[in-house]
Design a protein around this motif. Structure first.
Motif, PDB file in Angstrom:
ATOM      1  N   LEU A 186       6.072   8.703  -5.788  1.00 36.31           N
ATOM      2  CA  LEU A 186       6.347   8.255  -4.694  1.00 36.31           C
ATOM      3  C   LEU A 186       7.613   8.570  -3.689  1.00 36.31           C
ATOM      4  CD1 LEU A 186       4.525   8.428  -1.520  1.00 36.31           C
ATOM      5  CD2 LEU A 186       3.808   6.077  -1.885  1.00 36.31           C
ATOM      6  N   GLU A 239       9.257  10.905  -1.403  1.00 34.06           N
ATOM      7  CA  GLU A 239       9.403  10.432   0.470  1.00 34.06           C
ATOM      8  C   GLU A 239      10.957  10.439   0.449  1.00 34.06           C
ATOM      9  OE1 GLU A 239       7.235   9.968   2.862  1.00 34.06           O
ATOM     10  OE2 GLU A 239       5.732  10.710   1.008  1.00 34.06           O
ATOM     11  N   HIS A 269       5.160   2.927  -7.692  1.00 30.59           N
ATOM     12  CA  HIS A 269       4.940   3.306  -6.331  1.00 30.59           C
ATOM     13  C   HIS A 269       6.534   4.620  -6.609  1.00 30.59           C
ATOM     14  CE1 HIS A 269       2.680   0.955  -4.886  1.00 30.59           C
ATOM     15  NE2 HIS A 269       2.846   0.426  -4.867  1.00 30.59           N
ATOM     16  N   THR A 297       0.655  -1.111  -0.142  1.00 27.80           N
ATOM     17  CA  THR A 297      -0.058   0.294   0.118  1.00 27.80           C
ATOM     18  C   THR A 297       0.671   1.175   0.215  1.00 27.80           C
ATOM     19  OG1 THR A 297      -0.332   0.028   2.504  1.00 27.80           O
ATOM     20  CG2 THR A 297      -1.779  -1.438   1.716  1.00 27.80           C
ATOM     21  N   ILE A 298      -0.046   2.441  -0.194  1.00 27.16           N
ATOM     22  CA  ILE A 298       0.553   3.407  -0.253  1.00 27.16           C
ATOM     23  C   ILE A 298       1.677   3.726   1.225  1.00 27.16           C
ATOM     24  CG2 ILE A 298       0.773   5.884  -0.032  1.00 27.16           C
ATOM     25  CD1 ILE A 298       0.550   4.446  -2.908  1.00 27.16           C
ATOM     26  N   LYS A 307       6.019   3.897   1.686  1.00 27.21           N
ATOM     27  CA  LYS A 307       6.276   4.975   3.150  1.00 27.21           C
ATOM     28  C   LYS A 307       7.026   5.237   3.720  1.00 27.21           C
ATOM     29  CE  LYS A 307       2.444   8.665   2.548  1.00 27.21           C
ATOM     30  NZ  LYS A 307       1.537   9.638   1.947  1.00 27.21           N
TER      31      LYS A 307
END
Length: 215
Positions: free
Chosen positions: A46, A50, A43, A18-19, A23
């Motif tokens: 993202l 991060e 991903h 998942t997101i 993270k």
């Protein structure tokens, strides 16, 4: 004492990631100063955000996990991932072509991907669990001749992962002409340290924090 964090590609490639999971992965990588994070291509943006431009490199997988898509599709992936900020690409070679004796196609595909990556790192995944020793040798040779920067043992999604025997075999072929990444099933510090002592330059694992905390 071996500074394992300098060798670890902190990896999360599960389809259920998942997101929040990505993270967390990036936070752990920054906290422990891991060499890289390795995530699925969706991903990348993202993960890049991060990581925030720190020292941890951004890696992704290409033609993953089976390696059997067309060369054109792999080229498209490579271009997209480089544009999205990937520092390193871990590419699965075409196992079926290799087993069919289509050496020139295997080599040319890797060569074309390396042309796209340029000064970015290209790691070629052999998926050793599906290969004979002779096929492992041939695949390693073809990848080096095509310009691969690393030979990587496994995706972690096959029937087996890295073994000391396979790393020893690959090293006997590539010598100093390519680096080696051991990946798949590496979950404890003694195993990781032994790989490094054998000459491995990267450890692909989802257990990075555990590896550096155990003695």
């Amino acid at each position: 004492m071996t500074q394992l964090e300098k060798y670890i590609d902190h990896t999360l490639l599960k389809p259920t990631a998942t997101i929040a999971d990505i993270k967390k992965l990036c936070h752990e990588a920054k906290e422990h100063r891991f060499k890289a994070v390795c995530v699925q291509g969706c991903h990348l943006e993202l993960a890049k955000e991060e990581l925030g431009g720190g020292s941890t490199l951004l890696a992704t997988v290409l033609g993953f996990p089976l390696g059997g898509m067309s060369t054109k599709a792999k080229i498209g992936e490579a271009k997209d991932y480089i544009e999205k900020g990937a520092d390193e690409l871990d590419m699965v070679l075409n196992i079926g072509w290799l087993k069919s004796g289509l050496d020139s196609l295997v080599q040319e595909e890797i060569r074309q991907i390396k042309q796209i990556t340029g000064d970015k790192i290209l790691k070629v995944i052999l998926e050793t669990c599906f290969l004979t020793d002779d096929e492992k040798k041939k695949a390693s040779h073809l990848a080096v001749e095509a310009g691969a920067d690393f030979i990587k043992t496994s995706t972690g999604f096959g029937s087996g992962g890295a073994t000391f025997e396979d790393v020893r075999l690959i090293k006997s072929v590539v010598g100093d002409n390519a680096l080696i990444k051991a990946s798949g099933g590496i979950k404890d510090r003694p195993t990781a340290v032994k790989y490094i002592e054998m000459g491995v330059s990267r450890i692909g694992t989802s257990s990075g924090p555990q590896l550096i905390k155990t003695s």
